[in-house]
Scaffold this motif. Structure first.
Motif, PDB file in Angstrom:
ATOM      1  N   TYR A 123       0.815  -1.217   0.000  1.00  0.00           N
ATOM      2  CA  TYR A 123       0.000   0.000   0.000  1.00  0.00           C
ATOM      3  C   TYR A 123       0.851   1.270   0.000  1.00  0.00           C
ATOM      4  O   TYR A 123       0.338   2.347  -0.308  1.00  0.00           O
ATOM      5  CB  TYR A 123      -0.945   0.003   1.198  1.00  0.00           C
ATOM      6  N   THR A 124       2.141   1.152   0.344  1.00  0.00           N
ATOM      7  CA  THR A 124       3.007   2.335   0.340  1.00  0.00           C
ATOM      8  C   THR A 124       3.904   2.400  -0.896  1.00  0.00           C
ATOM      9  O   THR A 124       4.733   3.303  -1.003  1.00  0.00           O
ATOM     10  CB  THR A 124       3.903   2.354   1.599  1.00  0.00           C
ATOM     11  N   CYS A 125       3.729   1.462  -1.817  1.00  0.00           N
ATOM     12  CA  CYS A 125       4.574   1.389  -3.017  1.00  0.00           C
ATOM     13  C   CYS A 125       4.014   2.292  -4.123  1.00  0.00           C
ATOM     14  O   CYS A 125       2.894   2.067  -4.594  1.00  0.00           O
ATOM     15  CB  CYS A 125       4.638  -0.067  -3.486  1.00  0.00           C
ATOM     16  N   PRO A 126       4.755   3.309  -4.565  1.00  0.00           N
ATOM     17  CA  PRO A 126       4.251   4.204  -5.611  1.00  0.00           C
ATOM     18  C   PRO A 126       4.036   3.497  -6.944  1.00  0.00           C
ATOM     19  O   PRO A 126       3.118   3.838  -7.688  1.00  0.00           O
ATOM     20  CB  PRO A 126       5.321   5.287  -5.715  1.00  0.00           C
ATOM     21  N   HIS A 127       4.862   2.497  -7.262  1.00  0.00           N
ATOM     22  CA  HIS A 127       4.676   1.759  -8.511  1.00  0.00           C
ATOM     23  C   HIS A 127       3.378   0.941  -8.466  1.00  0.00           C
ATOM     24  O   HIS A 127       2.701   0.779  -9.488  1.00  0.00           O
ATOM     25  CB  HIS A 127       5.868   0.840  -8.764  1.00  0.00           C
ATOM     26  N   CYS A 128       3.027   0.466  -7.280  1.00  0.00           N
ATOM     27  CA  CYS A 128       1.763  -0.267  -7.123  1.00  0.00           C
ATOM     28  C   CYS A 128       0.576   0.675  -7.329  1.00  0.00           C
ATOM     29  O   CYS A 128      -0.415   0.311  -7.963  1.00  0.00           O
ATOM     30  CB  CYS A 128       1.688  -0.900  -5.734  1.00  0.00           C
ATOM     31  N   ALA A 129       0.681   1.867  -6.782  1.00  0.00           N
ATOM     32  CA  ALA A 129      -0.385   2.853  -6.962  1.00  0.00           C
ATOM     33  C   ALA A 129      -0.519   3.227  -8.427  1.00  0.00           C
ATOM     34  O   ALA A 129      -1.634   3.408  -8.946  1.00  0.00           O
ATOM     35  CB  ALA A 129      -0.095   4.096  -6.121  1.00  0.00           C
ATOM     36  N   HIS A 130       0.615   3.318  -9.123  1.00  0.00           N
ATOM     37  CA  HIS A 130       0.580   3.642 -10.551  1.00  0.00           C
ATOM     38  C   HIS A 130      -0.087   2.526 -11.342  1.00  0.00           C
ATOM     39  O   HIS A 130      -0.900   2.785 -12.232  1.00  0.00           O
ATOM     40  CB  HIS A 130       1.997   3.886 -11.059  1.00  0.00           C
ATOM     41  N   PHE A 131       0.245   1.277 -11.010  1.00  0.00           N
ATOM     42  CA  PHE A 131      -0.405   0.151 -11.693  1.00  0.00           C
ATOM     43  C   PHE A 131      -1.905   0.157 -11.416  1.00  0.00           C
ATOM     44  O   PHE A 131      -2.713  -0.097 -12.320  1.00  0.00           O
ATOM     45  CB  PHE A 131       0.188  -1.183 -11.241  1.00  0.00           C
ATOM     46  N   MET A 132      -2.280   0.464 -10.184  1.00  0.00           N
ATOM     47  CA  MET A 132      -3.707   0.475  -9.840  1.00  0.00           C
ATOM     48  C   MET A 132      -4.449   1.514 -10.672  1.00  0.00           C
ATOM     49  O   MET A 132      -5.575   1.273 -11.120  1.00  0.00           O
ATOM     50  CB  MET A 132      -3.869   0.775  -8.353  1.00  0.00           C
ATOM     51  N   ALA A 133      -3.812   2.653 -10.905  1.00  0.00           N
ATOM     52  CA  ALA A 133      -4.467   3.715 -11.674  1.00  0.00           C
ATOM     53  C   ALA A 133      -4.439   3.452 -13.170  1.00  0.00           C
ATOM     54  O   ALA A 133      -5.410   3.724 -13.882  1.00  0.00           O
ATOM     55  CB  ALA A 133      -3.805   5.060 -11.362  1.00  0.00           C
ATOM     56  N   GLU A 134      -3.328   2.920 -13.662  1.00  0.00           N
ATOM     57  CA  GLU A 134      -3.152   2.763 -15.109  1.00  0.00           C
ATOM     58  C   GLU A 134      -3.639   1.411 -15.618  1.00  0.00           C
ATOM     59  O   GLU A 134      -4.370   1.336 -16.621  1.00  0.00           O
ATOM     60  CB  GLU A 134      -1.678   2.938 -15.466  1.00  0.00           C
ATOM     61  N   GLY A 135      -3.222   0.336 -14.962  1.00  0.00           N
ATOM     62  CA  GLY A 135      -3.502  -0.995 -15.493  1.00  0.00           C
ATOM     63  C   GLY A 135      -4.776  -1.634 -15.013  1.00  0.00           C
ATOM     64  O   GLY A 135      -5.449  -2.348 -15.771  1.00  0.00           O
ATOM     65  N   MET A 136      -5.147  -1.378 -13.754  1.00  0.00           N
ATOM     66  CA  MET A 136      -6.291  -2.086 -13.186  1.00  0.00           C
ATOM     67  C   MET A 136      -7.598  -1.842 -13.938  1.00  0.00           C
ATOM     68  O   MET A 136      -8.375  -2.779 -14.152  1.00  0.00           O
ATOM     69  CB  MET A 136      -6.435  -1.725 -11.706  1.00  0.00           C
ATOM     70  N   PRO A 137      -7.901  -0.610 -14.359  1.00  0.00           N
ATOM     71  CA  PRO A 137      -9.147  -0.424 -15.114  1.00  0.00           C
ATOM     72  C   PRO A 137      -9.193  -1.267 -16.390  1.00  0.00           C
ATOM     73  O   PRO A 137     -10.255  -1.788 -16.761  1.00  0.00           O
ATOM     74  CB  PRO A 137      -9.143   1.076 -15.442  1.00  0.00           C
ATOM     75  N   ILE A 138      -8.059  -1.438 -17.061  1.00  0.00           N
ATOM     76  CA  ILE A 138      -8.020  -2.237 -18.287  1.00  0.00           C
ATOM     77  C   ILE A 138      -8.136  -3.721 -17.953  1.00  0.00           C
ATOM     78  O   ILE A 138      -8.835  -4.481 -18.641  1.00  0.00           O
ATOM     79  CB  ILE A 138      -6.716  -1.973 -19.063  1.00  0.00           C
ATOM     80  N   VAL A 139      -7.482  -4.153 -16.888  1.00  0.00           N
ATOM     81  CA  VAL A 139      -7.588  -5.553 -16.468  1.00  0.00           C
ATOM     82  C   VAL A 139      -9.041  -5.896 -16.157  1.00  0.00           C
ATOM     83  O   VAL A 139      -9.560  -6.941 -16.574  1.00  0.00           O
ATOM     84  CB  VAL A 139      -6.696  -5.813 -15.234  1.00  0.00           C
ATOM     85  N   ARG A 140      -9.706  -5.004 -15.445  1.00  0.00           N
ATOM     86  CA  ARG A 140     -11.115  -5.252 -15.112  1.00  0.00           C
ATOM     87  C   ARG A 140     -11.990  -5.271 -16.369  1.00  0.00           C
ATOM     88  O   ARG A 140     -12.827  -6.168 -16.532  1.00  0.00           O
ATOM     89  CB  ARG A 140     -11.624  -4.182 -14.141  1.00  0.00           C
ATOM     90  N   ARG A 141     -11.816  -4.306 -17.242  1.00  0.00           N
ATOM     91  CA  ARG A 141     -12.693  -4.145 -18.405  1.00  0.00           C
ATOM     92  C   ARG A 141     -12.454  -5.202 -19.468  1.00  0.00           C
ATOM     93  O   ARG A 141     -13.407  -5.806 -19.990  1.00  0.00           O
ATOM     94  CB  ARG A 141     -12.480  -2.749 -19.006  1.00  0.00           C
TER      95      ARG A 141
END
Length: 240
Positions: free
Chosen positions: A67-85
């Motif tokens: 939860y404190t990893c900036p790269h994880c936050a970036h993946f959540m914002a950039e990649g997760m919506p595409i993974v879900r959709r």
């Protein structure tokens, strides 16, 4: 005298009515089955994570994140919506999120996530943590406060850290009742569960940093962002 033509006309009308009455009722056409909304299907797993999507999906993706990893936050914002959709929604891919704690702040945040009432609520609160990551970390303890907190007994450490960073207030603003927040921050079994997930990740997949991904049981090398993950995920789906 009854006219023969009138009788025939009346008989024909009655026959038509009788024939109409004898017809079977129209068969109702069943509505097509509604496709499952796999993004809303979220369950806790025996490994301590939360699985989103079709549990029988042929392609299984695991994400280890902090939860404190900036790269994880970036993946959540950039990649997760595409993974879900494009992937989870099809039923061909499931994603299991597992926390890989890096520090005491991570542990404290993870304990709060595990305070939630349902797996879906846990995932939602975790995503909110990533969205608010910078604001949360801006309140991280300075060196002097950190030294003072390091001397705090384990049973009070996460409560003290949450208060210092106003994480307890953040949690209540995001739907957790204050008494539950207090109880969870003092529940070291929640902390121990998170620590165990980290240990198992290292043992099973040699996970060393975040984010890290496991695709159909194989840890992906040099895959720390969506650009590196997407072609491998796409190839896995095409191969099924």
């Amino acid at each position: 005298m009854i006219q023969f033509r009138a009788v025939l006309t009346a008989f024909a009308s009655l026959a038509a009515i009788g024939a109409s009455a004898a017809l079977p009722p129209a068969t109702a056409v069943a509505a097509p089955a509604k496709a499952p909304d796999w993004n809303r299907r979220i369950v806790a797993t025996p490994e301590g994570g939360w699985l989103i999507g079709n549990p029988a999906a042929p392609v299984k993706l695991i994400e280890y994140a902090s939860y404190t990893c900036p790269h994880c936050a970036h993946f959540m914002a950039e990649g997760m919506p595409i993974v879900r959709r494009d992937y989870i929604a099809t039923g061909k891919v499931s994603l299991e999120f597992r926390q890989f704690a890096l520090n005491p702040i991570d542990l404290t945040e993870g304990m709060l996530v595990r305070c939630t009432a349902t797996p879906a609520a846990a995932v939602a609160l975790g995503e909110k943590m990533f969205a608010d990551q910078q604001a949360i970390l801006d309140r991280a303890p300075d060196e002097a406060t950190g030294e003072r907190l390091s001397a705090t007994p384990p049973a009070q450490l996460h409560t003290a850290l949450a208060q210092a960073m106003k994480l307890d207030e953040w949690a209540t603003k995001n739907g957790l009742p204050a008494p539950r927040v207090k109880a969870c921050l003092a529940d070291l079994s929640l902390r121990d569960r998170i620590v165990a997930i980290r240990g198992k990740a290292i043992e099973s997949y040699d996970i060393q940093g975040t984010p890290s991904f496991v695709l159909n049981g194989k840890a992906l090398e040099k895959t720390f962002n969506w650009q590196a993950l997407e072609p491998q995920l796409k190839a896995a789906v095409a191969g099924k």
